[in-house]
Enzyme design. Sequence first.
Site, PDB file in Angstrom:
ATOM      1  N   HIS A  70      13.374 -10.304  -1.759  1.00  0.00           N
ATOM      2  CA  HIS A  70      14.313  -9.333  -1.185  1.00  0.00           C
ATOM      3  C   HIS A  70      15.587  -9.203  -2.023  1.00  0.00           C
ATOM      4  CE1 HIS A  70      16.123  -6.790   1.785  1.00  0.00           C
ATOM      5  NE2 HIS A  70      15.318  -7.142   2.765  1.00  0.00           N
ATOM      6  N   ASP A  85       0.833   7.150  -3.173  1.00  0.00           N
ATOM      7  CA  ASP A  85      -0.514   7.667  -3.443  1.00  0.00           C
ATOM      8  C   ASP A  85      -0.888   7.340  -4.880  1.00  0.00           C
ATOM      9  OD1 ASP A  85      -2.812   9.114  -3.898  1.00  0.00           O
ATOM     10  OD2 ASP A  85      -2.003  11.051  -3.273  1.00  0.00           O
TER      11      ASP A  85
END
Length: 431
Positions: free
Chosen positions: A161, A370
Amino acid sequence: MGFMVTRTSRSLVAPSSPTAAPAGETLPLSALDRVPGLRHLVLSLHVFDGADGKAGSPARVVREALGKALVDYYPFAGRFVTEEDTGETRVACTGEGAWFVEATAACTLEDVKHLDHPMAIPKEELLPEPAPDVPPLDMPLMVQVTEFSCGGFVVGLISVHTIADGLGAGQFINAVADYARGLPKPRVSPVWARDLVPDPPRMPAPPPKLELLDLHGLTVDFSPDHIAKTKADFFASTGQRCSAFDVCVAKTWQSRTRALRLAGGAFADGDSPVHVCFFANTRHLMLAGTGAGFYGNCFYPVTVTCGSREVAAGEVLDVVRAVRNAKAKLAGDVARWAVGGFAQDPYELRFTYDSLFVSDWTRLGFLEADYGWGPPAHVVPFSYHPFMAVAVIGAPPAPKVGARVMTMCVEEAHLPEFREQMNAFASSAGK
């Protein structure tokens, strides 16, 4: 029934061409990147049907695209280091690369219900094992692509993170996806600019007390109709709009508070304060109009505190109003924090059982990534820590619609009542 996953390849993926990083450069992190609580691993699984689109091996496509994306996002190919003289964590731009694992599964995605809850394959099989000789918290990114016999695949991601918040990680993953689809460059150019994040003076504070909690999980889907009705009721009552996020936070917090009060224990009597905390994107407030492309940590913890009786006994619309009121103060609170206007740093969070932490994964960009086979059918986050009561808001697997609330936030004594309260909202029009 067990489903076998076999890891077939393990290697580092370096940037595929020279980067803009001078040899030996280390990059300073922002004040928010250096928040101690952010030095942890973020795990997630991204499920792709793979039935349509390009041919070929998804693992090879993602691997090649990753190497290209690391040219733009070269800090992800480096290592975290600690300066000896200051103790400050920085990113060494070594160009060594991200850890990449290829694997195969001896089943179809249909066999495992597209990893719907409860998962038929343990997450440990679909996430990359750590690279040898490198502490996991020193490597910004690890990836595993598991190909299934149906042509579908799962991308397992582990990131630290410290290098990126959720929006930043989603931006990076979409850059990999852009290259995988053949684009000559990412649609969003990365911006490091960690020096733009405010670094207000802070009072020295002891490290937070991390008391381990025996938390149990519950996953519940809220239908669009039930969320829409609560939103409509709120508008009719107040003349103001609220979001699906507001509804999910309010109902989860109320359900948990009711469970804590009704199941006995410390919360059964009186009106003990309870808290809910979520994290608001602040690029528009902190980065002076240059937030486009910034992928570091840039958020503010919004905390709502109310009496447990008020949260448990009122209507869910009252709890939505409390959440909305806290969000409305965001700009002012950020401005105060930036000039050191708080005696206690709002980023010094309290990890106690009376606090619920909510993370929203629906707007981070992961659902749009995608690689050439279409967007993911399912994204499964794992934002759980044994010292934090957590709820993660995501989406159920396609073609289901609505919101999925994945929780690890109550002890065993409170789980039955919490389940009943959450399911009551999921199966009715809501209160």
